[in-house]
Design a protein around this motif. Structure first.
Motif, PDB file in Angstrom:
ATOM      1  N   UNK A   1       0.839  -1.180   0.000  1.00  0.00           N
ATOM      2  CA  UNK A   1       0.000   0.000   0.000  1.00  0.00           C
ATOM      3  C   UNK A   1       0.875   1.231   0.000  1.00  0.00           C
ATOM      4  N   UNK A   2       0.432   2.260  -0.695  1.00  0.00           N
ATOM      5  CA  UNK A   2       1.172   3.519  -0.743  1.00  0.00           C
ATOM      6  C   UNK A   2       0.312   4.627  -0.164  1.00  0.00           C
ATOM      7  N   UNK A   3       0.900   5.393   0.726  1.00  0.00           N
ATOM      8  CA  UNK A   3       0.236   6.549   1.303  1.00  0.00           C
ATOM      9  C   UNK A   3       1.035   7.781   0.978  1.00  0.00           C
ATOM     10  N   UNK A   4       0.350   8.805   0.528  1.00  0.00           N
ATOM     11  CA  UNK A   4       1.024  10.082   0.347  1.00  0.00           C
ATOM     12  C   UNK A   4       1.207  10.683   1.723  1.00  0.00           C
ATOM     13  N   UNK A   5       2.421  11.001   2.053  1.00  0.00           N
ATOM     14  CA  UNK A   5       2.706  11.501   3.395  1.00  0.00           C
ATOM     15  C   UNK A   5       3.279  12.899   3.378  1.00  0.00           C
ATOM     16  N   UNK A   6       3.158  13.570   2.277  1.00  0.00           N
ATOM     17  CA  UNK A   6       3.717  14.905   2.186  1.00  0.00           C
ATOM     18  C   UNK A   6       2.979  15.851   3.122  1.00  0.00           C
ATOM     19  N   UNK A   7       3.727  16.613   3.879  1.00  0.00           N
ATOM     20  CA  UNK A   7       3.130  17.525   4.855  1.00  0.00           C
ATOM     21  C   UNK A   7       2.253  18.573   4.186  1.00  0.00           C
ATOM     22  N   UNK A   8       2.548  18.927   2.931  1.00  0.00           N
ATOM     23  CA  UNK A   8       1.744  19.966   2.278  1.00  0.00           C
ATOM     24  C   UNK A   8       0.302  19.519   2.069  1.00  0.00           C
ATOM     25  N   UNK A   9       0.059  18.211   1.997  1.00  0.00           N
ATOM     26  CA  UNK A   9      -1.298  17.714   1.836  1.00  0.00           C
ATOM     27  C   UNK A   9      -2.134  17.920   3.100  1.00  0.00           C
ATOM     28  N   UNK A  10      -1.471  17.981   4.250  1.00  0.00           N
ATOM     29  CA  UNK A  10      -2.184  17.996   5.518  1.00  0.00           C
ATOM     30  C   UNK A  10      -2.076  19.295   6.287  1.00  0.00           C
ATOM     31  N   UNK A  11      -1.365  20.274   5.757  1.00  0.00           N
ATOM     32  CA  UNK A  11      -1.086  21.472   6.542  1.00  0.00           C
ATOM     33  C   UNK A  11      -2.355  22.209   6.967  1.00  0.00           C
ATOM     34  N   UNK A  12      -3.410  22.150   6.175  1.00  0.00           N
ATOM     35  CA  UNK A  12      -4.643  22.861   6.518  1.00  0.00           C
ATOM     36  C   UNK A  12      -5.594  22.001   7.335  1.00  0.00           C
ATOM     37  N   UNK A  13      -5.235  20.727   7.542  1.00  0.00           N
ATOM     38  CA  UNK A  13      -6.136  19.815   8.251  1.00  0.00           C
ATOM     39  C   UNK A  13      -5.380  19.092   9.358  1.00  0.00           C
ATOM     40  N   UNK A  14      -5.208  19.733  10.508  1.00  0.00           N
ATOM     41  CA  UNK A  14      -4.421  19.122  11.572  1.00  0.00           C
ATOM     42  C   UNK A  14      -4.997  17.801  12.064  1.00  0.00           C
ATOM     43  N   UNK A  15      -6.310  17.618  12.018  1.00  0.00           N
ATOM     44  CA  UNK A  15      -6.900  16.354  12.475  1.00  0.00           C
ATOM     45  C   UNK A  15      -6.467  15.200  11.583  1.00  0.00           C
ATOM     46  N   UNK A  16      -6.383  15.455  10.289  1.00  0.00           N
ATOM     47  CA  UNK A  16      -5.945  14.414   9.360  1.00  0.00           C
ATOM     48  C   UNK A  16      -4.481  14.105   9.594  1.00  0.00           C
ATOM     49  N   UNK A  17      -3.662  15.131   9.848  1.00  0.00           N
ATOM     50  CA  UNK A  17      -2.252  14.912  10.134  1.00  0.00           C
ATOM     51  C   UNK A  17      -2.112  14.035  11.370  1.00  0.00           C
TER      52      UNK A  17
ATOM     53  N   UNK B   1     -13.373   8.660   8.114  1.00  0.00           N
ATOM     54  CA  UNK B   1     -14.771   9.133   8.030  1.00  0.00           C
ATOM     55  C   UNK B   1     -15.189   9.862   9.298  1.00  0.00           C
ATOM     56  N   UNK B   2     -14.816   9.316  10.457  1.00  0.00           N
ATOM     57  CA  UNK B   2     -15.146   9.955  11.726  1.00  0.00           C
ATOM     58  C   UNK B   2     -14.508  11.343  11.829  1.00  0.00           C
ATOM     59  N   UNK B   3     -13.228  11.433  11.437  1.00  0.00           N
ATOM     60  CA  UNK B   3     -12.533  12.723  11.478  1.00  0.00           C
ATOM     61  C   UNK B   3     -13.193  13.745  10.558  1.00  0.00           C
ATOM     62  N   UNK B   4     -13.570  13.324   9.369  1.00  0.00           N
ATOM     63  CA  UNK B   4     -14.218  14.241   8.414  1.00  0.00           C
ATOM     64  C   UNK B   4     -15.592  14.669   8.917  1.00  0.00           C
ATOM     65  N   UNK B   5     -16.348  13.755   9.478  1.00  0.00           N
ATOM     66  CA  UNK B   5     -17.672  14.091  10.019  1.00  0.00           C
ATOM     67  C   UNK B   5     -17.535  15.079  11.181  1.00  0.00           C
ATOM     68  N   UNK B   6     -16.514  14.871  12.013  1.00  0.00           N
ATOM     69  CA  UNK B   6     -16.287  15.772  13.138  1.00  0.00           C
ATOM     70  C   UNK B   6     -15.883  17.161  12.644  1.00  0.00           C
ATOM     71  N   UNK B   7     -15.080  17.230  11.600  1.00  0.00           N
ATOM     72  CA  UNK B   7     -14.681  18.526  11.048  1.00  0.00           C
ATOM     73  C   UNK B   7     -15.885  19.268  10.461  1.00  0.00           C
ATOM     74  N   UNK B   8     -16.811  18.558   9.830  1.00  0.00           N
ATOM     75  CA  UNK B   8     -17.988  19.175   9.254  1.00  0.00           C
ATOM     76  C   UNK B   8     -18.896  19.764  10.334  1.00  0.00           C
ATOM     77  N   UNK B   9     -18.926  19.116  11.509  1.00  0.00           N
ATOM     78  CA  UNK B   9     -19.742  19.616  12.620  1.00  0.00           C
ATOM     79  C   UNK B   9     -19.154  20.888  13.211  1.00  0.00           C
ATOM     80  N   UNK B  10     -17.830  21.007  13.137  1.00  0.00           N
ATOM     81  CA  UNK B  10     -17.152  22.191  13.726  1.00  0.00           C
ATOM     82  C   UNK B  10     -17.130  23.269  12.771  1.00  0.00           C
TER      83      UNK B  10
END
Length: 113
Positions: free
Chosen positions: A1-17, A104-113
């Motif tokens: 499996x390959x995951x993109x781990x570049x910090x630039x992908x997550x800089x605006x979403x600390x919960x995802x990081x 999914x849980x993280x995204x749902x929580x972000x939508x509530x905030x």
């Protein structure tokens, strides 16, 4: 499996990081391949990862010895998270359903905030 781990992908979403940080912490001691933005692929045992997705690898080897001969003597390395393009993980170590549910849980929580 390959995951993109570049910090630039997550800089605006600390919960995802933090989700990826927690996930990568579970892989400490496992063999991974870290692909850098300069196309260097470094195989090694994941020793540590921090909140910036910087990683430290032990027992390092490089598959492309011809293009990166200077890496032959490297046995341990620290890789800054911002230069990582992908991290290849052993499929047997990844519970994709659990990771998808957590995402999914993280995204749902972000939508509530």
């Amino acid at each position: 499996l390959r995951f993109s781990a570049s910090a630039r992908h997550f800089s605006a979403r600390p919960a995802v990081t933090m989700l990826f940080f927690s996930f990568f912490k579970t892989l400490v001691g496992k063999e991974v391949v870290v692909e850098l933005k300069n196309d260097l692929a470094i195989r090694g045992t994941l020793h540590s990862v921090d909140q910036f997705l910087n990683v430290k690898l032990l027992q390092v080897t490089v598959d492309d010895r011809e293009n990166f001969p200077h890496m032959q003597s490297v046995k341990t390395c620290f890789i800054r998270g911002s230069v990582i393009k992908y991290v290849q993980l052993p499929a047997s170590e990844v519970d994709t359903e659990l990771l998808q549910d957590a995402t999914r849980r993280e995204m749902a929580q972000q939508k509530q905030n």
